[in-house]
Design a protein around this motif. Structure first.
Motif, short mmCIF file in Angstrom:
data_model
loop_
_atom_site.label_atom_id
_atom_site.label_comp_id
_atom_site.label_asym_id
_atom_site.label_seq_id
_atom_site.Cartn_x
_atom_site.Cartn_y
_atom_site.Cartn_z
N ASN A 226 -4.70 8.69 18.03
CA ASN A 226 -4.82 8.05 16.71
C ASN A 226 -4.02 6.73 16.71
O ASN A 226 -2.80 6.74 16.57
N ARG B 123 2.53 12.48 15.91
CA ARG B 123 1.17 11.96 15.78
C ARG B 123 0.45 12.04 17.11
O ARG B 123 0.98 11.64 18.14
N GLY C 204 -9.78 6.57 13.36
CA GLY C 204 -9.57 5.98 12.05
C GLY C 204 -10.09 6.88 10.97
O GLY C 204 -9.96 6.60 9.79
N SER D 41 1.66 4.78 8.38
CA SER D 41 2.32 5.26 7.17
C SER D 41 3.53 6.10 7.60
O SER D 41 3.47 6.84 8.57
N THR E 236 0.83 -1.21 0.00
CA THR E 236 0.00 0.00 0.00
C THR E 236 0.87 1.26 0.00
O THR E 236 0.92 1.98 -0.99
N HIS F 150 1.11 -5.17 12.12
CA HIS F 150 1.33 -6.01 10.95
C HIS F 150 1.83 -7.39 11.36
O HIS F 150 2.69 -7.49 12.25
N SER G 211 -4.40 0.92 3.28
CA SER G 211 -5.34 -0.20 3.33
C SER G 211 -6.76 0.25 3.69
O SER G 211 -6.97 1.28 4.34
O1 TXA Z 1 -1.89 0.57 4.28
C1 TXA Z 1 -1.79 0.87 5.46
O2 TXA Z 1 -2.71 0.67 6.27
C2 TXA Z 1 -0.47 1.49 5.94
C3 TXA Z 1 0.63 0.44 5.80
C4 TXA Z 1 1.95 0.91 6.35
O3 TXA Z 1 0.21 -0.76 6.38
N1 TXA Z 1 -0.60 1.97 7.27
C5 TXA Z 1 -1.36 3.05 7.58
O4 TXA Z 1 -1.32 3.38 8.93
O5 TXA Z 1 -1.99 3.67 6.77
P1 TXA Z 1 -1.86 4.76 9.48
O6 TXA Z 1 -1.46 4.77 10.91
O7 TXA Z 1 -1.38 5.85 8.65
O8 TXA Z 1 -3.40 4.62 9.42
C6 TXA Z 1 -4.05 3.71 10.29
C7 TXA Z 1 -5.51 4.03 10.38
C8 TXA Z 1 -5.73 5.32 11.12
O9 TXA Z 1 -6.79 6.01 10.48
C9 TXA Z 1 -6.14 4.84 12.51
O10 TXA Z 1 -6.96 5.76 13.18
C10 TXA Z 1 -6.86 3.55 12.21
O11 TXA Z 1 -6.14 2.98 11.13
N2 TXA Z 1 -6.82 2.62 13.35
C11 TXA Z 1 -5.74 1.99 13.86
N3 TXA Z 1 -6.09 1.28 14.94
C12 TXA Z 1 -7.42 1.44 15.11
C13 TXA Z 1 -8.37 0.95 16.07
N4 TXA Z 1 -8.02 0.14 17.06
N5 TXA Z 1 -9.66 1.35 15.91
C14 TXA Z 1 -10.03 2.15 14.90
N6 TXA Z 1 -9.18 2.66 13.97
C15 TXA Z 1 -7.90 2.30 14.08
#
Ligand code: TXA
Ligand code: MG
Length: 315
Positions: free
Chosen positions: A57, A53, A223, A139, A30, A62, A177
């Motif tokens: 959030n 951050r 999220g 990310s 991604t 992974h 994703s």
């Molecule tokens: O494609 C992807 O998902 C990439 C690659 C590196 O895997 N990662 C990514 O992570 O985009 P990030 O942190 O940029 O976005 C993660 C999203 C955020 O919107 C976060 O709020 C949500 O996932 N998230 C993570 N844990 C959560 C949880 N327990 N409940 C609800 N939302 C969650």
């Protein structure tokens, strides 16, 4: 040195770094992730600090194989069906944390849930297997900035602050994703991505609508911060042409585009090119803004339009 071509030696060094509680950026299908040992509180804290951050959030954890999921979360039939159908791949499942969850509470502070995905990228898989621990990885961009689809994007945001960026070339999908909340009776889409709501529905039946949220106070479940993927210059959507001073991102037959996401009108190609285009044209010394031609709102085009809409909200 920060940038390392991903090979057996650099991946082994990266794994050692991660086991020692340090951060490593690595490619997924991604976008690039900023990885840390998900079981190490201090390592996770470094992610929030480096990205600037907000701690409300949470992070995605992974894993290298489906059977790692049991060490983190409680699963149900929906989770098993979707993991079988789409893992490894760009689908993140938000599930209840298991009582014996191996991950640091800091990956999802104040929540009873944990977000997990198995990435579909040989370097990510190799790295996870070498570390033998789940990796928390948002990310690899500064909070609020456009996600990185090239190792050079990671370097531009973090430079020497990172010891190791594993360079695996451009990310194939180019959008983050799909995030699906399975912690409640009705599944809910928290973030559109390459796996569409329609594909998910085909496997587990109807899913609930995703609420739109703009501030931390609105975040009953995170999220979905609205303002996110924002360049420093204004972004104008559904544009037929650039106005004076603007750069133009085109799609299909757009005339005079500075960058065309896909001259062939292919949405998959457009998704892969989107973040690079936004980073490239985000230059106030050259452009007063970025105009974007209409992108069809179907398939992965829904996710493209979601990211563009957030980019247009500004900083
Ligand atoms: O494609 C992807 O998902 C990439 C690659 C590196 O895997 N990662 C990514 O992570 O985009 P990030 O942190 O940029 O976005 C993660 C999203 C955020 O919107 C976060 O709020 C949500 O996932 N998230 C993570 N844990 C959560 C949880 N327990 N409940 C609800 N939302 C969650
Ligand atoms: Mg992000």
């Amino acid at each position: 040195m920060t940038m390392h071509a991903a090979n057996a030696d650099s991946i082994a060094a990266a794994a050692q770094h991660l086991r020692a509680g340090k951060l490593v950026a690595f490619p997924t299908e991604t976008v690039y992730g900023l990885g840390a040992d998900a079981t190490n509180d201090a390592a996770i804290a470094k992610i929030y600090a480096l990205k600037k951050r907000p701690v409300f959030n949470p992070l995605i954890v992974h894993i290298a194989a489906f059977d790692w999921l049991g060490t983190l979360a409680t699963t149900d039939d929906r989770a098993v069906i979707l993991a079988k159908a789409f893992w490894p791949g760009p689908l993140t499942l938000v599930l209840p944390r298991s009582k014996t969850c191996a991950a640091s509470k800091l990956v999802s502070p104040n929540l009873k849930t944990i977000a997990v995905r198995q990435p579909n990228h040989p370097i990510a898989t190799h790295l996870l297997n070498a570390v033998e621990r789940p990796l928390a990885a948002p990310s690899a961009n500064l909070s609020g900035h456009v996600s990185p689809t090239l190792a050079a994007h990671v370097e531009a945001d973090f430079g020497a602050a990172l010891d190791i960026i594993l360079d695996g070339g451009p990310c194939q999908t180019g959008l983050e994703s799909t995030v699906l909340d399975l912690s409640t009776a009705t599944a809910r889409l928290l973030r559109p991505g390459a796996i569409s709501a329609a594909e998910i529905t085909a496997h587990i039946g109807p899913i609930g609508p995703s609420a739109q949220m703009t501030t931390a106070e609105d975040l009953k479940s995170p999220g979905q911060l609205e303002k996110h993927y924002a360049p420093s210059v204004p972004v104008r959507l559904e544009a037929d042409a650039a106005e004076a001073g603007e750069a133009l991102i085109g799609f299909g037959s757009t005339a005079n585009a500075d960058i065309n996401l896909s001259a062939a009108g292919d949405l998959t190609e457009a998704a892969a090119n989107l973040f690079h285009a936004l980073r490239n044209l985000d230059d106030p010394t050259r452009f007063s803004g970025i105009a974007v031609a209409p992108i069809p709102k179907a398939g992965i085009g829904i996710a493209i339009n979601d990211r563009l809409r957030r980019a247009a909200l500004g900083r």
